[in-house]
Design an enzyme around this catalytic site. Structure first.
Site, PDB file in Angstrom:
ATOM      1  N   SER A  17       0.799  -1.142   0.109  1.00 28.86           N
ATOM      2  CA  SER A  17      -0.032  -0.039  -0.032  1.00 28.86           C
ATOM      3  C   SER A  17       0.974   1.230  -0.023  1.00 28.86           C
ATOM      4  O   SER A  17       2.164   1.144   0.244  1.00 28.86           O
ATOM      5  CB  SER A  17      -0.872   0.186   1.157  1.00 28.86           C
ATOM      6  OG  SER A  17      -0.452   0.086   2.386  1.00 28.86           O
ATOM      7  N   GLY A  18       0.444   2.323  -0.044  1.00 30.45           N
ATOM      8  CA  GLY A  18       0.936   3.565  -0.154  1.00 30.45           C
ATOM      9  C   GLY A  18       2.137   3.825  -0.955  1.00 30.45           C
ATOM     10  O   GLY A  18       2.419   3.512  -2.075  1.00 30.45           O
ATOM     11  N   ASP A  38       5.869  -7.684   2.472  1.00 30.93           N
ATOM     12  CA  ASP A  38       4.603  -6.843   3.313  1.00 30.93           C
ATOM     13  C   ASP A  38       4.184  -8.005   4.461  1.00 30.93           C
ATOM     14  O   ASP A  38       4.331  -9.117   4.139  1.00 30.93           O
ATOM     15  CB  ASP A  38       3.547  -6.363   2.506  1.00 30.93           C
ATOM     16  CG  ASP A  38       2.852  -4.924   3.187  1.00 30.93           C
ATOM     17  OD1 ASP A  38       2.994  -3.852   2.805  1.00 30.93           O
ATOM     18  OD2 ASP A  38       2.020  -5.207   4.058  1.00 30.93           O
ATOM     19  N   ARG A 143       5.376  13.542  18.056  1.00 31.93           N
ATOM     20  CA  ARG A 143       5.924  12.473  17.316  1.00 31.93           C
ATOM     21  C   ARG A 143       7.323  12.182  17.831  1.00 31.93           C
ATOM     22  O   ARG A 143       8.139  11.949  17.142  1.00 31.93           O
ATOM     23  CB  ARG A 143       6.069  12.893  15.913  1.00 31.93           C
ATOM     24  CG  ARG A 143       4.943  13.402  15.197  1.00 31.93           C
ATOM     25  CD  ARG A 143       4.014  12.246  14.683  1.00 31.93           C
ATOM     26  NE  ARG A 143       3.003  12.624  13.926  1.00 31.93           N
ATOM     27  CZ  ARG A 143       1.742  12.941  14.052  1.00 31.93           C
ATOM     28  NH1 ARG A 143       1.573  13.404  15.469  1.00 31.93           N
ATOM     29  NH2 ARG A 143       0.733  13.653  13.165  1.00 31.93           N
ATOM     30  N   TYR A 146       8.813   8.737  16.726  1.00 31.85           N
ATOM     31  CA  TYR A 146       8.870   8.552  15.385  1.00 31.85           C
ATOM     32  C   TYR A 146       9.958   9.630  14.680  1.00 31.85           C
ATOM     33  O   TYR A 146      10.668   9.133  13.732  1.00 31.85           O
ATOM     34  CB  TYR A 146       7.412   9.329  14.709  1.00 31.85           C
ATOM     35  CG  TYR A 146       7.367   9.169  13.066  1.00 31.85           C
ATOM     36  CD1 TYR A 146       7.421   8.088  12.400  1.00 31.85           C
ATOM     37  CD2 TYR A 146       7.474  10.339  12.424  1.00 31.85           C
ATOM     38  CE1 TYR A 146       7.067   7.763  11.031  1.00 31.85           C
ATOM     39  CE2 TYR A 146       7.404  10.174  10.890  1.00 31.85           C
ATOM     40  CZ  TYR A 146       7.085   8.919  10.405  1.00 31.85           C
ATOM     41  OH  TYR A 146       7.171   8.870   9.140  1.00 31.85           O
TER      42      TYR A 146
END
Length: 245
Positions: A17-18, A38, A143, A146
């Site tokens: 995805s993406g 994935d 974040r 992250y």
């Protein structure tokens, strides 16, 4: 014109995805062979060999690269793209969340690189493109883990680039801003006011819109191609101007 990736083999993680899906599709469209990893490989592009992989698991990452060698006999390009997000500050971030984010975003990049490098070094050439983030260059609210994890990806990219430059290996990373991807969709689904949250994501980018997975894939394809033969150790911002602001 000969397709840029004819005769070349790429491994892409997070390819269902993406951004990862678009990266894999771009290599296929330009003549390459793709092994697409994935957690759930059911969504990888048609024409790619889908392999289930948890990039934080050394055995599974080794098996992904082994599947590529078994199928194609080589690996020319590695895109360490799989990643996860987090939306907490330091005080709100649990040890479990910190470890989860680092296990995918940093450990996964290390494991993929470690698995692919021996084959690239034996061949005397190879390209690695890691997916970092503008969060490595600027402090984004809520974040903490992250930002830290993506900063580690940038530092690791530079180290690998310098270590192996004289052995035919190039290693770069791309640092997207906010991209209109399934990750953003999940973030909006969890928001109290999805419309306001999306507007805030758009507003923090001077260009006034979200990026697209295809735009990031274009940059990755350039870095993986011979057009970028003099480019290594670089962090390529594709962030709509966030870092400049």
């Amino acid at each position: 014109m000969t397709p840029r990736f004819e005769g070349r083999v790429a491994v892409v993680t997070g390819a269902a995805s993406g951004i990862g899906h678009e990266i894999a599709r771009r290599f296929l469209d330009e003549g390459g062979a793709v092994v697409a990893g994935d957690l759930d490989p059911g969504g990888v592009p048609d024409g790619a060999l889908g392999v289930g992989v948890d990039v934080s698991d050394p055995a599974q990452v080794d098996a992904l690269v082994a599947a590529c060698i078994a199928e194609h006999g080589r690996i020319d390009i590695l895109c360490n793209n799989a990643g996860v997000g987090g939306v907490t500050d330091v005080l709100g971030c649990t040890v479990e969340e910190w470890d989860r984010i680092f296990s995918v975003n940093v450990r996964g990049v290390f494991l993929g690189t470690r698995a692919a490098l021996p084959h690239m070094l034996a061949a005397g050439h190879g390209v690695i493109v890691n997916t970092a983030s503008v969060a490595a260059s600027v402090g984004l609210p809520d974040r903490a883990a992250y930002c830290a994890s993506k900063g580690a990806v940038v530092a690791f990219t530079r180290q690998v680039a310098v270590q192996y430059a004289d052995r035919g290996i190039r290693c770069n990373c791309v640092s997207p801003g906010t991209v209109d991807s399934p990750w953003v969709g999940r973030l909006l689904d969890q928001a109290d006011d999805p419309a306001a949250t999306r507007a805030a994501l758009v507003a923090r980018q001077p260009l006034g819109r979200l990026g697209t997975p295809g735009e990031v894939a274009d940059l990755v394809a350039y870095l993986a191609s011979d057009q970028a033969s003099f480019v290594t150790g670089a962090d390529w911002l594709i962030d709509g101007g966030i870092a400049a602001r």
